[in-house]
Design a protein around this motif. Structure first.
Motif, PDB file in Angstrom:
ATOM      1  N   LYS A  41      40.070  34.813  31.951  1.00 16.40           N
ATOM      2  CA  LYS A  41      41.055  35.061  30.885  1.00 16.40           C
ATOM      3  C   LYS A  41      40.499  36.054  29.861  1.00 16.40           C
ATOM      4  CE  LYS A  41      44.576  34.128  28.084  1.00 16.40           C
ATOM      5  NZ  LYS A  41      45.958  34.569  28.361  1.00 16.40           N
ATOM      6  N   SER A  81      42.164  39.107  33.228  1.00 17.00           N
ATOM      7  CA  SER A  81      42.690  38.878  34.578  1.00 17.00           C
ATOM      8  C   SER A  81      44.062  38.220  34.495  1.00 17.00           C
ATOM      9  CB  SER A  81      41.733  37.980  35.369  1.00 17.00           C
ATOM     10  OG  SER A  81      42.278  37.642  36.629  1.00 17.00           O
ATOM     11  N   THR A  82      44.998  38.680  35.323  1.00 16.48           N
ATOM     12  CA  THR A  82      46.347  38.111  35.341  1.00 16.48           C
ATOM     13  C   THR A  82      46.533  37.169  36.538  1.00 16.48           C
ATOM     14  OG1 THR A  82      47.271  39.976  36.592  1.00 16.48           O
ATOM     15  CG2 THR A  82      47.300  40.144  34.181  1.00 16.48           C
ATOM     16  N   GLU A 100      56.424  36.932  36.574  1.00 16.04           N
ATOM     17  CA  GLU A 100      56.311  38.286  36.057  1.00 16.04           C
ATOM     18  C   GLU A 100      55.982  39.303  37.157  1.00 16.04           C
ATOM     19  OE1 GLU A 100      53.272  37.891  33.107  1.00 16.04           O
ATOM     20  OE2 GLU A 100      54.334  36.300  32.052  1.00 16.04           O
ATOM     21  N   LYS A 101      55.625  38.809  38.341  1.00 13.45           N
ATOM     22  CA  LYS A 101      55.160  39.701  39.416  1.00 13.45           C
ATOM     23  C   LYS A 101      56.130  39.790  40.586  1.00 13.45           C
ATOM     24  CE  LYS A 101      50.224  39.056  38.454  1.00 13.45           C
ATOM     25  NZ  LYS A 101      48.912  38.649  39.013  1.00 13.45           N
ATOM     26  N   SER A 129      41.687  42.122  39.136  1.00 15.00           N
ATOM     27  CA  SER A 129      43.071  41.878  38.768  1.00 15.00           C
ATOM     28  C   SER A 129      43.923  43.135  38.934  1.00 15.00           C
ATOM     29  CB  SER A 129      43.130  41.387  37.317  1.00 15.00           C
ATOM     30  OG  SER A 129      44.442  41.095  36.929  1.00 15.00           O
ATOM     31  N   CYS A 151      48.511  33.275  34.235  1.00 15.93           N
ATOM     32  CA  CYS A 151      49.791  33.930  33.955  1.00 15.93           C
ATOM     33  C   CYS A 151      50.847  33.436  34.951  1.00 15.93           C
ATOM     34  CB  CYS A 151      49.656  35.444  34.103  1.00 15.93           C
ATOM     35  SG  CYS A 151      48.449  36.193  32.986  1.00 15.93           S
ATOM     36  N   ASN A 187      47.244  33.770  38.678  1.00 18.62           N
ATOM     37  CA  ASN A 187      48.451  32.950  38.545  1.00 18.62           C
ATOM     38  C   ASN A 187      48.248  31.472  38.856  1.00 18.62           C
ATOM     39  OD1 ASN A 187      49.407  35.871  39.899  1.00 18.62           O
ATOM     40  ND2 ASN A 187      50.349  35.295  37.960  1.00 18.62           N
TER      41      ASN A 187
END
Length: 330
Positions: A265, A269-270, A324-325, A238, A320, A272
């Motif tokens: 999770k 890890s982020t 946000e990215k 991640s 996620c 998507n």
């Protein structure tokens, strides 16, 4: 932070839930699907492939944020999808030339990013086999190839989803404990490489960094990784990218894939979302081939629907938002 145009962001939104989670269904398989039919004692025809993809699209896209199809057999399935589901189209030829070293990539000759977009694609997907330990002259060709693809997608202002599958040129069995030992290093380094800006990738579609069958206390095989080590590898994967990334199911069972997402999770890890293929629909091939379309549909309406709804519940708990990215630049 990924910088994208407002048109790319709008396209990515069409492929996602309203919360920026990708809950996509993958059925761009061609060679793999033919092998499944052959294993049932039937000679696969083009019509088998087209009909099965169309049936899966009709029955399961009401529960998916998007569907990934191939333009060779999947155009009728794309038209048959639920209209709230986005569309990804694959740009690569199926498989690779096993007689040539390096698993070099190739495009469908009569398609382009422009043509895929004209067919209604919200994004272009390309599958690349990559071994970080292969000679530089092989990997250089792959780097240049992906740079071209990224630039083509920029030209059409369409998101570029790059699917990465690791391998080792010297090991033929990717399910072996020998490969499991070296897989984390290969997957993490591969993520870092294709997160570089020259590739212009918008979303990475990737494997998890370990073979879960070899995780202590989880898998059925003699362990290669302790639970703590496996969690560390997920976190390192991640941290290796600033891009949105999603997990592929790699043919594991629906239950194993769901457990893997919970593990990711736990690791922090982020990721998507997912682009899940065979874990959702593979057990529907047998009733379709052996007993006909109605039997296939009945399986999809019951077991297939259950698989995708259970997976969606897990994804919503674990993934996620890609919002946000990203940052819009225009």
């Amino acid at each position: 932070m990924l910088k994208i145009t407002s048109a790319k962001k709008a396209a990515m939104e069409r492929l996602s839930t309203k919360n920026g989670i990708i809950e996509a269904l993958a059925i761009d398989q061609r060679g793999a699907l033919k092998k499944m039919i052959t294993a049932l004692g039937e000679e696969p025809t083009d019509q088998h492939i087209i009909d099965f993809k169309t049936m899966v699209s009709e029955e399961l896209t009401p529960y998916a944020s998007a569907i990934l199809l191939d333009p060779e057999y999947g155009v009728p399935a794309a038209k048959a999808r639920d209209q709230d589901a986005g569309l990804l189209l694959a740009y690569e030829k199926t498989g690779y030339d096993a007689s040539t070293p390096g698993r070099l990539p190739d495009l469908l000759e009569d398609w382009s990013a422009w043509r895929l977009k004209e067919k209604g694609a919200d994004a272009v997907k390309f599958l690349l086999y990559y071994d970080v330990d292969e000679p530089n002259e092989i990997n250089h060709l792959k780097h240049v190839f992906v740079e071209r693809l990224g630039s083509e997608c920029v030209g059409e202002d369409i998101p570029f989803y790059l699917e990465l599958v690791s391998y080792d040129a010297k090991l033929t069995d990717a399910t072996s404990s020998e490969y499991a030992k070296i897989k984390p290093d290969k997957v993490i380094k591969m993520m870092k490489e294709f997160s570089k800006p020259q590739y212009k990738v918008d979303v990475l579609k990737v494997e998890v960094p370990v073979n879960m069958n070899y995780v202590e206390g989880i898998g059925s095989e003699k362990s290669v990784y302790s639970k703590a080590d496996a969690l560390t590898y997920f976190k390192q994967q991640s941290d290796a990218t600033d891009l949105p990334f999603i997990f592929l199911s790699a043919g594991v069972s629906a239950k194993m894939f769901q457990d893997t997402l919970l593990f990711a999770k736990e690791a922090g890890s982020t990721f998507n979302g997912v682009l899940c293929g065979r874990a959702t629909w593979k057990d529907g091939v047998a009733p379709f081939i052996e007993n006909g379309e109605e039997a296939g549909r009945q399986w999809l309406r019951t077991e297939g629907k259950k698989h995708i709804q259970q997976l969606n519940e897990i994804v919503e708990q674990t993934a996620c938002s890609w919002y946000e990215k990203v940052e819009v630049t225009d």
